[in-house]
Design a protein around this motif. Structure first.
Motif, PDB file in Angstrom:
ATOM      1  N   LEU A  42     -18.486  32.497  12.879  1.00 31.45           N
ATOM      2  CA  LEU A  42     -18.216  31.504  11.536  1.00 31.45           C
ATOM      3  C   LEU A  42     -18.155  29.952  11.906  1.00 31.45           C
ATOM      4  O   LEU A  42     -17.286  29.755  12.904  1.00 31.45           O
ATOM      5  CB  LEU A  42     -17.083  31.845  10.670  1.00 31.45           C
ATOM      6  CG  LEU A  42     -16.463  31.341   9.834  1.00 31.45           C
ATOM      7  CD1 LEU A  42     -17.460  31.419   8.603  1.00 31.45           C
ATOM      8  CD2 LEU A  42     -14.991  31.604   9.354  1.00 31.45           C
ATOM      9  N   HIS A  43     -19.101  29.168  11.353  1.00 31.84           N
ATOM     10  CA  HIS A  43     -18.862  27.670  11.695  1.00 31.84           C
ATOM     11  C   HIS A  43     -18.053  26.910  10.836  1.00 31.84           C
ATOM     12  O   HIS A  43     -18.313  27.067   9.531  1.00 31.84           O
ATOM     13  CB  HIS A  43     -20.138  27.342  11.838  1.00 31.84           C
ATOM     14  CG  HIS A  43     -20.239  25.758  12.139  1.00 31.84           C
ATOM     15  ND1 HIS A  43     -19.889  25.027  13.453  1.00 31.84           N
ATOM     16  CD2 HIS A  43     -20.453  24.512  11.211  1.00 31.84           C
ATOM     17  CE1 HIS A  43     -20.145  23.840  13.284  1.00 31.84           C
ATOM     18  NE2 HIS A  43     -20.497  23.446  12.037  1.00 31.84           N
ATOM     19  N   ILE A  44     -17.119  26.291  11.242  1.00 30.17           N
ATOM     20  CA  ILE A  44     -16.272  25.368  10.534  1.00 30.17           C
ATOM     21  C   ILE A  44     -16.381  23.915  10.701  1.00 30.17           C
ATOM     22  O   ILE A  44     -16.370  23.516  11.995  1.00 30.17           O
ATOM     23  CB  ILE A  44     -14.705  25.716  10.412  1.00 30.17           C
ATOM     24  CG1 ILE A  44     -14.161  27.496  10.288  1.00 30.17           C
ATOM     25  CG2 ILE A  44     -13.787  24.925   9.879  1.00 30.17           C
ATOM     26  CD1 ILE A  44     -13.114  27.672  10.573  1.00 30.17           C
ATOM     27  N   ASP A  45     -16.785  23.199   9.620  1.00 31.83           N
ATOM     28  CA  ASP A  45     -16.894  21.794   9.800  1.00 31.83           C
ATOM     29  C   ASP A  45     -15.653  21.064  10.393  1.00 31.83           C
ATOM     30  O   ASP A  45     -14.735  21.466  10.192  1.00 31.83           O
ATOM     31  CB  ASP A  45     -17.394  21.173   8.701  1.00 31.83           C
ATOM     32  CG  ASP A  45     -18.011  19.771   8.816  1.00 31.83           C
ATOM     33  OD1 ASP A  45     -18.459  19.442   9.926  1.00 31.83           O
ATOM     34  OD2 ASP A  45     -17.839  18.959   7.732  1.00 31.83           O
TER      35      ASP A  45
END
Length: 95
Positions: free
Chosen positions: A3-6
């Motif tokens: 999961l990529h979180i900015d």
């Protein structure tokens, strides 16, 4: 699954929590200064005010910096396998 979180969206809650901590600490030191007659009494900060300040800061920062990710509803946004409403209406036969 990754999961990529900015980075900006990760910093928004951190800044809000720091603001809430600052409000709690400020109200705790203000309560100590006001309780000069009772030396040694444990002063408590305003937890509700700190939570409210943190929530307000997080909300404002999200609206300013993190709320721009809205996608327009286009042709590809509908689930696969579902016909468009205009095609469904045109397929209905009149009696």
């Amino acid at each position: 699954m990754t999961l990529h979180i900015d980075d900006v969206r990760l910093l928004i809650p951190a800044v809000g929590l720091l603001a809430g901590y600052a409000v709690h600490k400020h109200t705790r030191t203000a309560a100590r200064a006001g309780a000069g007659a009772t030396a040694g009494a444990a002063a408590k900060g305003d937890a509700v005010g700190a939570i409210g300040a943190a929530a307000a800061v997080i909300t404002v920062l999200f609206l300013l910096f993190g709320g721009g990710g809205s996608a327009s509803a286009g042709e590809d946004s509908r689930p696969a396998g579902h016909a468009l409403a205009s095609q469904q209406v045109s397929e209905v036969r009149s009696a």
